[in-house]
Design a protein around this motif. Structure first.
Motif, mmCIF file in Angstrom:
data_model
loop_
_atom_site.group_PDB
_atom_site.id
_atom_site.type_symbol
_atom_site.label_atom_id
_atom_site.label_comp_id
_atom_site.label_asym_id
_atom_site.label_seq_id
_atom_site.Cartn_x
_atom_site.Cartn_y
_atom_site.Cartn_z
ATOM 1 N N THR A 23 0.807 -1.219 0.000
ATOM 2 C CA THR A 23 0.000 0.000 0.000
ATOM 3 C C THR A 23 0.843 1.274 0.000
ATOM 4 O O THR A 23 0.536 2.202 -0.762
ATOM 5 N N PRO A 24 1.914 1.387 0.804
ATOM 6 C CA PRO A 24 2.708 2.630 0.747
ATOM 7 C C PRO A 24 3.303 2.887 -0.641
ATOM 8 O O PRO A 24 3.418 4.042 -1.061
ATOM 9 N N SER A 81 -6.051 4.715 1.631
ATOM 10 C CA SER A 81 -4.776 5.344 1.262
ATOM 11 C C SER A 81 -4.864 5.970 -0.124
ATOM 12 O O SER A 81 -4.428 7.107 -0.335
#
Length: 189
Positions: A23-24, A81
């Motif tokens: 995800t980052p 996110s």
């Protein structure tokens, strides 16, 4: 080969944890500006397809209580996110994203609370549809062919995701209240 419902180390869970860990990178790939990105779109598609794969593996080999917790968590981490990055880039308006994030927070707290009592709350069909529409809204906002010229599509999908988020959140809470009433009635007898 079926897995123990209490197992933590399963292929489905490994894919789910992989989605959380990636995800980052996804967050960093979402471009500044309003033009979409082929790289971000491609990674988004891979991460969304991996959600289908871990679901397939869980159904084929047996769902686990850890998977019932991790899979919705991974969906929330990934979708929120991406949505926050799109808000940051002024593609998504903050209000629908705030409503979705609020719903996700309430349901996550609820899931954590009941998990501490040994109760697993798997995703409902409405919750799965909600996640799918959220994924579509983000995907079309990232896809360069749709990011600019077909903005109405992903904006409409975003508001549909808000509607499904509120409805599925209400559905979970309604079932929780109904279960509490049933438990109270059984204890009274």
């Amino acid at each position: 080969m079926p897995v123990d419902p209490n197992a933590l180390a399963t292929w489905a869970n490994a894919i789910t944890v992989g989605r959380i860990l990636l995800t980052p990178i996804m967050f960093a790939l979402i471009p500044d500006g309003r033009s979409g990105s082929w790289v971000a779109f491609g990674m988004w598609v891979v991460l969304c397809v991996s959600d289908l794969i871990d679901g397939y593996l869980a159904r084929r080999h047996g769902a686990t209580s850890s998977g019932a917790f991790l899979d919705p968590l991974a969906d929330k981490v990934l979708v929120l996110s991406a949505m926050f990055a799109l808000v940051r880039n002024e593609m998504f308006w903050w209000l629908p994203v705030a409503i979705i994030a609020g719903r996700e927070l309430v349901i996550s707290v609820y899931r954590t609370f009941v998990a501490s009592k040994g109760v697993s709350v798997p995703a409902s069909k409405l919750g799965k549809w909600k996640t799918f529409v959220q994924q579509l809204a983000v995907g079309f906002a990232l896809w360069p062919w749709f990011a600019v010229d077909v903005k109405w599509l992903w904006v409409s999908l975003l508001w549909l995701a808000v509607t499904l988020s509120v409805a599925s959140g209400g559905h979970y809470l309604w079932h929780a209240a109904r279960g509490q009433r049933a438990t109270a009635a059984a204890q009274a007898n």
